[in-house]
Scaffold this motif. Structure first.
Motif, PDB file in Angstrom:
ATOM      1  N   GLY A 226       0.796  -1.219   0.000  1.00  0.00           N
ATOM      2  CA  GLY A 226       0.000   0.000   0.000  1.00  0.00           C
ATOM      3  C   GLY A 226       0.828   1.267   0.000  1.00  0.00           C
ATOM      4  O   GLY A 226       0.281   2.363  -0.219  1.00  0.00           O
ATOM      5  N   GLY A 227       2.120   1.132   0.218  1.00  0.00           N
ATOM      6  CA  GLY A 227       3.002   2.288   0.245  1.00  0.00           C
ATOM      7  C   GLY A 227       3.447   2.735  -1.130  1.00  0.00           C
ATOM      8  O   GLY A 227       3.008   2.190  -2.154  1.00  0.00           O
ATOM      9  N   SER A 228       4.332   3.737  -1.140  1.00  0.00           N
ATOM     10  CA  SER A 228       4.812   4.326  -2.390  1.00  0.00           C
ATOM     11  C   SER A 228       6.326   4.440  -2.389  1.00  0.00           C
ATOM     12  O   SER A 228       6.954   4.561  -1.333  1.00  0.00           O
ATOM     13  CB  SER A 228       4.220   5.733  -2.571  1.00  0.00           C
TER      14      SER A 228
ATOM     15  N   ARG B  32      -1.288   2.436 -11.215  1.00  0.00           N
ATOM     16  CA  ARG B  32      -0.539   2.531  -9.959  1.00  0.00           C
ATOM     17  C   ARG B  32       0.848   3.148 -10.160  1.00  0.00           C
ATOM     18  O   ARG B  32       1.365   3.799  -9.258  1.00  0.00           O
ATOM     19  CB  ARG B  32      -0.368   1.138  -9.346  1.00  0.00           C
ATOM     20  N   PHE B  33       1.455   2.913 -11.320  1.00  0.00           N
ATOM     21  CA  PHE B  33       2.798   3.415 -11.603  1.00  0.00           C
ATOM     22  C   PHE B  33       2.721   4.525 -12.644  1.00  0.00           C
ATOM     23  O   PHE B  33       1.872   4.500 -13.539  1.00  0.00           O
ATOM     24  CB  PHE B  33       3.693   2.292 -12.153  1.00  0.00           C
TER      25      PHE B  33
ATOM     26  N   SER C 173       0.475   2.430  -4.301  1.00  0.00           N
ATOM     27  CA  SER C 173      -0.336   1.245  -3.993  1.00  0.00           C
ATOM     28  C   SER C 173       0.461  -0.029  -4.246  1.00  0.00           C
ATOM     29  O   SER C 173      -0.017  -0.970  -4.890  1.00  0.00           O
ATOM     30  CB  SER C 173      -1.616   1.243  -4.841  1.00  0.00           C
ATOM     31  N   LEU C 174       1.655  -0.065  -3.717  1.00  0.00           N
ATOM     32  CA  LEU C 174       2.548  -1.191  -3.972  1.00  0.00           C
ATOM     33  C   LEU C 174       1.996  -2.484  -3.376  1.00  0.00           C
ATOM     34  O   LEU C 174       1.341  -2.473  -2.312  1.00  0.00           O
ATOM     35  CB  LEU C 174       3.935  -0.905  -3.425  1.00  0.00           C
TER      36      LEU C 174
ATOM     37  N   SER D 185       6.571  -5.614   1.581  1.00  0.00           N
ATOM     38  CA  SER D 185       6.159  -6.587   2.588  1.00  0.00           C
ATOM     39  C   SER D 185       4.644  -6.558   2.762  1.00  0.00           C
ATOM     40  O   SER D 185       4.006  -5.516   2.596  1.00  0.00           O
ATOM     41  CB  SER D 185       6.840  -6.287   3.917  1.00  0.00           C
ATOM     42  N   SER D 186       4.099  -7.704   3.111  1.00  0.00           N
ATOM     43  CA  SER D 186       2.639  -7.799   3.266  1.00  0.00           C
ATOM     44  C   SER D 186       2.219  -7.508   4.696  1.00  0.00           C
ATOM     45  O   SER D 186       3.040  -7.396   5.592  1.00  0.00           O
ATOM     46  CB  SER D 186       2.184  -9.198   2.863  1.00  0.00           C
TER      47      SER D 186
END
Length: 125
Positions: free
Chosen positions: A15-17, A67-68, A85-86, A124-125
């Motif tokens: 969810g990060g960037s 997303r990218f 939104s990784l 990471s999840s």
């Protein structure tokens, strides 16, 4: 001699960037078509995004579309890959690539003769 140097890879939560940078030397990016590719462990290198001279719109792999974002800063001679939104499946070594030829946003890595050394992105999840 064209040299590309990627930076910006890191460990980030899902969810990060992240924003990856690709700084070019030995040539100006305004003379290049540019692409980003990635390679996960045990997998083949795959296309992520590309931007080309004369093309108004970049091309993205379906897995990252929305997303990218790929962009250029000609003044800094740098290409960026903004990744939002990784997801854990985005984990890979990311490479930028360039060509003086008109690659037309090609997704084929064989069309890009110049490559950076890669930067690691771990989600990471």
């Amino acid at each position: 001699q064209v040299k590309l140097v990627e930076s910006g890879g890191d460990l980030v939560q899902a969810g990060g960037s992240l924003r990856l940078s690709c700084a070019a030397s030995g040539g100006t990016i305004s003379s290049f078509d540019m692409g980003w590719f990635r390679q996960a462990p045990g997998e083949e290198r795959e296309f992520v995004a590309a931007t080309a001279r004369g093309f108004a719109w970049p091309r993205y792999a379906d897995s990252v579309k929305g997303r990218f974002t790929i962009s250029r800063d000609n003044a800094k001679n740098t290409v960026y890959l903004q990744m939002d939104s990784l997801k854990p499946e985005d984990t890979a070594v990311y490479y930028c690539a360039s060509t003086y030829e008109f690659a037309r946003c090609s997704y084929n890595s064989a069309n890009y003769p110049y490559w950076g050394q890669g930067t690691q992105v771990t989600v990471s999840s």
